[in-house]
Design a protein around this motif. Structure first.
Motif, mmCIF file in Angstrom:
data_model
loop_
_atom_site.group_PDB
_atom_site.id
_atom_site.type_symbol
_atom_site.label_atom_id
_atom_site.label_comp_id
_atom_site.label_asym_id
_atom_site.label_seq_id
_atom_site.Cartn_x
_atom_site.Cartn_y
_atom_site.Cartn_z
ATOM 1 N N MET A 170 0.882 -1.160 0.000
ATOM 2 C CA MET A 170 0.000 0.000 0.000
ATOM 3 C C MET A 170 0.923 1.214 0.000
ATOM 4 S SD MET A 170 -3.389 0.475 0.129
ATOM 5 C CE MET A 170 -4.224 -0.714 1.152
ATOM 6 N N LEU A 171 0.965 1.944 -1.102
ATOM 7 C CA LEU A 171 1.899 3.061 -1.237
ATOM 8 C C LEU A 171 1.467 4.278 -0.439
ATOM 9 C CD1 LEU A 171 2.540 2.814 -5.075
ATOM 10 C CD2 LEU A 171 3.994 1.983 -3.223
ATOM 11 N N LEU A 172 0.175 4.527 -0.414
ATOM 12 C CA LEU A 172 -0.325 5.740 0.221
ATOM 13 C C LEU A 172 -1.807 5.578 0.494
ATOM 14 C CD1 LEU A 172 0.143 8.784 0.952
ATOM 15 C CD2 LEU A 172 -0.406 9.306 -1.434
ATOM 16 N N PRO A 201 4.634 4.320 -9.707
ATOM 17 C CA PRO A 201 4.531 2.913 -9.358
ATOM 18 C C PRO A 201 3.133 2.456 -8.946
ATOM 19 C CG PRO A 201 5.400 4.093 -7.503
ATOM 20 C CD PRO A 201 5.218 5.104 -8.607
ATOM 21 N N ILE A 202 2.136 3.319 -9.063
ATOM 22 C CA ILE A 202 0.771 2.931 -8.689
ATOM 23 C C ILE A 202 0.231 1.950 -9.731
ATOM 24 C CG2 ILE A 202 -1.581 3.767 -8.299
ATOM 25 C CD1 ILE A 202 -0.202 6.501 -7.542
ATOM 26 N N THR A 203 -0.307 0.838 -9.254
ATOM 27 C CA THR A 203 -0.860 -0.183 -10.151
ATOM 28 C C THR A 203 -2.374 -0.335 -9.987
ATOM 29 O OG1 THR A 203 -0.427 -1.934 -8.543
ATOM 30 C CG2 THR A 203 1.289 -1.507 -10.195
ATOM 31 N N HIS A 204 -2.879 -0.037 -8.793
ATOM 32 C CA HIS A 204 -4.304 -0.177 -8.495
ATOM 33 C C HIS A 204 -4.718 0.951 -7.554
ATOM 34 C CE1 HIS A 204 -3.050 -4.227 -9.615
ATOM 35 N NE2 HIS A 204 -4.306 -4.450 -9.966
ATOM 36 N N HIS A 205 -6.014 1.192 -7.531
ATOM 37 C CA HIS A 205 -6.571 2.225 -6.667
ATOM 38 C C HIS A 205 -7.815 1.645 -6.005
ATOM 39 C CE1 HIS A 205 -7.053 6.622 -5.797
ATOM 40 N NE2 HIS A 205 -8.247 6.178 -5.474
ATOM 41 N N CYS A 206 -7.977 1.905 -4.728
ATOM 42 C CA CYS A 206 -9.204 1.516 -4.018
ATOM 43 C C CYS A 206 -9.738 2.749 -3.306
ATOM 44 C CB CYS A 206 -8.928 0.396 -3.017
ATOM 45 S SG CYS A 206 -10.433 -0.207 -2.211
ATOM 46 N N LEU A 207 -10.879 3.223 -3.758
ATOM 47 C CA LEU A 207 -11.519 4.407 -3.196
ATOM 48 C C LEU A 207 -12.766 3.958 -2.455
ATOM 49 C CD1 LEU A 207 -11.456 7.560 -3.176
ATOM 50 C CD2 LEU A 207 -13.000 7.459 -5.144
ATOM 51 N N ILE A 208 -12.882 4.355 -1.182
ATOM 52 C CA ILE A 208 -14.041 3.982 -0.385
ATOM 53 C C ILE A 208 -14.779 5.268 -0.029
ATOM 54 C CG2 ILE A 208 -14.866 2.825 1.689
ATOM 55 C CD1 ILE A 208 -11.578 1.774 1.239
ATOM 56 N N TYR A 209 -16.018 5.363 -0.502
ATOM 57 C CA TYR A 209 -16.830 6.546 -0.234
ATOM 58 C C TYR A 209 -17.260 6.556 1.230
ATOM 59 C CZ TYR A 209 -17.359 6.507 -5.355
ATOM 60 O OH TYR A 209 -17.136 6.493 -6.713
ATOM 61 N N LEU A 210 -17.176 7.749 1.848
ATOM 62 C CA LEU A 210 -17.526 7.882 3.256
ATOM 63 C C LEU A 210 -18.778 8.732 3.468
ATOM 64 C CD1 LEU A 210 -13.937 8.401 4.739
ATOM 65 C CD2 LEU A 210 -15.282 6.277 4.594
ATOM 66 N N PHE A 213 -3.739 3.970 -2.605
ATOM 67 C CA PHE A 213 -2.938 3.767 -3.806
ATOM 68 C C PHE A 213 -2.053 2.540 -3.595
ATOM 69 C CE2 PHE A 213 -4.110 8.173 -3.639
ATOM 70 C CZ PHE A 213 -4.464 8.452 -4.951
ATOM 71 N N ILE A 214 -2.153 1.588 -4.507
ATOM 72 C CA ILE A 214 -1.491 0.303 -4.372
ATOM 73 C C ILE A 214 -0.431 0.175 -5.458
ATOM 74 C CG2 ILE A 214 -1.900 -2.193 -4.468
ATOM 75 C CD1 ILE A 214 -4.889 -1.312 -3.619
ATOM 76 N N GLY A 215 0.717 -0.400 -5.108
ATOM 77 C CA GLY A 215 1.780 -0.570 -6.081
ATOM 78 C C GLY A 215 2.849 -1.508 -5.572
ATOM 79 N N THR A 216 4.036 -1.382 -6.136
ATOM 80 C CA THR A 216 5.115 -2.299 -5.759
ATOM 81 C C THR A 216 6.439 -1.602 -5.488
ATOM 82 O OG1 THR A 216 5.611 -2.655 -8.089
ATOM 83 C CG2 THR A 216 4.134 -4.226 -7.047
ATOM 84 N N ASN A 217 6.522 -0.289 -5.611
ATOM 85 C CA ASN A 217 7.801 0.403 -5.494
ATOM 86 C C ASN A 217 7.991 0.945 -4.080
ATOM 87 O OD1 ASN A 217 10.025 2.066 -5.664
ATOM 88 N ND2 ASN A 217 9.438 2.919 -7.638
ATOM 89 N N LYS A 218 8.915 0.385 -3.330
ATOM 90 C CA LYS A 218 9.141 0.797 -1.950
ATOM 91 C C LYS A 218 9.747 2.191 -1.844
ATOM 92 C CE LYS A 218 9.353 -3.833 -0.270
ATOM 93 N NZ LYS A 218 10.039 -4.862 0.439
#
Length: 183
Positions: A73-75, A95-104, A164-169
């Motif tokens: 999880m990058l951020l 390096p972002i590969t996926h995004h997960c947005l949760i509405y509040l 923001f999901i990815g693989t770059n540390k």
């Protein structure tokens, strides 16, 4: 492979209520001026600590509901977006590969959600609309053009949890070196 997945009631009800309350009571800051000007959206965020309990819980739920194992999880941050008709569809860069947005929190309206677009001849065509609903998660690959549907008009303020999901540390180190202005 590109995809967009949606899951209503992403968090357990008691956990969602805690997250909702927290998101209403944290300080928000604007992103770097260059990001704000580039996106043209009026938005502020509250960055969560890396590997915090909430971030780890989101990772588990992504695996449970979307059958995807988050390597890193990058951020993660709470974000508040004010209504505006300006802005543009964009893709999230590596390096972002996926995004997960949760509405509040917002009004239950289509235009308080997220739009996914197709680019054709330098124009963006709205392909898919995901309307706002509290506790709805939208999970997509970062190579899909997307934007808050606020750009389509008739929208109101929206609170969400962006991941923001990815693989770059090295992304975390880069983030630590950037300065943010307070409100």
């Amino acid at each position: 492979m590109s995809f967009v997945f949606i899951k209503d009631n992403f968090f357990e009800k008691d956990i969602f209520n805690i997250i909702l309350s927290e998101s209403q009571n944290v300080p928000y800051t604007p992103p770097l001026n260059s990001l704000q000007k580039k996106s043209e959206f009026v938005w502020h965020r509250h960055v969560l600590p890396n590997k915090c309990e909430l971030q780890e819980h989101v990772k588990k739920l992504i695996k449970k509901y979307f059958f995807y194992t988050v390597e890193e999880m990058l951020l993660s941050y709470y974000v508040v977006l004010d209504p505006t008709n300006s802005g543009f569809p964009h893709v999230d860069q590596k390096p972002i590969t996926h995004h997960c947005l949760i509405y509040l929190k917002s009004q239950d309206k289509i235009n308080n959600g997220t739009g996914f677009y197709i680019k054709k001849d330098d124009k963006f065509i709205l392909d898919t609309s995901v309307g706002f609903k509290p506790n709805r998660a939208v999970f997509w690959t970062s190579n899909i053009y997307h934007a808050p549907l606020h750009i389509e008009g008739d929208a109101s303020k929206r609170y969400a949890l962006a991941n923001f999901i990815g693989t770059n540390k090295s992304f975390q180190e880069e983030l630590k070196n950037k300065k943010y202005e307070s409100v």
